[in-house]
Design a protein around this motif. Structure first.
Motif, mmCIF file in Angstrom:
data_model
loop_
_atom_site.group_PDB
_atom_site.id
_atom_site.type_symbol
_atom_site.label_atom_id
_atom_site.label_comp_id
_atom_site.label_asym_id
_atom_site.label_seq_id
_atom_site.Cartn_x
_atom_site.Cartn_y
_atom_site.Cartn_z
ATOM 1 N N TYR A 125 26.147 12.795 -53.335
ATOM 2 C CA TYR A 125 25.852 14.236 -52.123
ATOM 3 C C TYR A 125 25.413 15.019 -53.477
ATOM 4 C CZ TYR A 125 26.918 12.942 -47.887
ATOM 5 O OH TYR A 125 26.695 11.909 -46.688
ATOM 6 N N THR B 170 22.141 11.183 -45.022
ATOM 7 C CA THR B 170 23.705 11.043 -44.680
ATOM 8 C C THR B 170 23.849 9.708 -44.361
ATOM 9 O OG1 THR B 170 24.673 11.523 -42.575
ATOM 10 C CG2 THR B 170 24.263 13.680 -44.241
ATOM 11 N N THR C 272 32.748 17.066 -49.304
ATOM 12 C CA THR C 272 32.350 16.732 -50.723
ATOM 13 C C THR C 272 32.721 17.964 -51.456
ATOM 14 O OG1 THR C 272 29.460 17.856 -49.678
ATOM 15 C CG2 THR C 272 29.960 15.631 -50.479
ATOM 16 N N TYR D 163 21.627 16.417 -52.262
ATOM 17 C CA TYR D 163 21.170 17.723 -52.777
ATOM 18 C C TYR D 163 20.138 18.123 -53.308
ATOM 19 C CZ TYR D 163 24.871 19.379 -48.869
ATOM 20 O OH TYR D 163 25.316 18.820 -47.758
ATOM 21 N N VAL E 139 30.035 14.486 -45.562
ATOM 22 C CA VAL E 139 29.668 16.011 -45.759
ATOM 23 C C VAL E 139 30.162 16.893 -46.373
ATOM 24 C CG1 VAL E 139 27.662 17.786 -45.609
ATOM 25 C CG2 VAL E 139 26.860 15.157 -44.972
#
Length: 181
Positions: free
Chosen positions: A155, A96, A54, A159, A51
């Motif tokens: 990601y 995740t 990214t 998100y 995370v």
């Protein structure tokens, strides 16, 4: 020194550069560390590492962190001060995936094995052995760049920045440095 695993990062940098340390190193204020609770597994560290590395996290960190070193000619070369205070407020997704993070970690370990120092440690280096290691290092690095790109797309969706799954459907091959969008 009690916890073998930690996540280190530079306090001043142009981009997010978080690494997993498996012990034996000492860091000072210019390279702070993140320690997870006792008993946290390697997978827990890799999930957080994924995370934090990214482009989504980079965008967020640059918007909440203080610029350092004056104004840069180009926005991508501007440095920022990344602090633990800013990191603790990082928005972390509920889910995740570990697959790409774990694969990147394996490739990083393989890449370390191909370094000139490791080649020399295993045996007296020859030009053929060093050339072979250089070729393999290039292959591993280009694959790592491609997997980082895939992780970014993964990601973006996690998100909620994109609706469609834009990750590559098939075996990921390497891309050269500078070819990422």
């Amino acid at each position: 020194f009690k916890s073998l695993l930690s996540i280190a990062f530079p306090s001043i940098s142009t981009h997010n550069n978080f690494v997993l340390d498996r012990g034996g190193k000492v860091f000072k204020q210019t390279a702070p560390v993140i320690k997870l609770p006792e008993g946290a597994a390697v997978e827990d560290h890799l999930n957080l590492l994924a995370v934090l590395n990214t482009s989504v996290a980079c965008f967020w960190l640059k918007h909440i962190s203080k610029p350092k070193g004056g104004a840069a000619e180009r926005s991508w070369s501007r440095t920022y001060e990344f602090t633990g205070t800013n990191l603790k407020d990082s928005p972390l997704p509920a889910s995740t995936p570990i697959d790409l993070a774990s694969r990147l970690d394996d490739l990083a370990i393989d890449l370390q094995r191909e370094s000139p120092a490791e080649v020399a440690r295993r045996d007296t280096p020859t030009s053929a052995a060093l050339e072979s290691a250089r070729t393999e290092s290039g292959r591993l690095r280009s694959l790592m760049i491609a997997l980082q790109e895939e992780m970014d797309w993964q990601y973006y969706r996690i998100y909620g920045l994109i609706d469609e799954d834009l990750t590559f459907d098939g075996e990921v091959t390497g891309i050269a440095f500078g070819e990422r969008a």
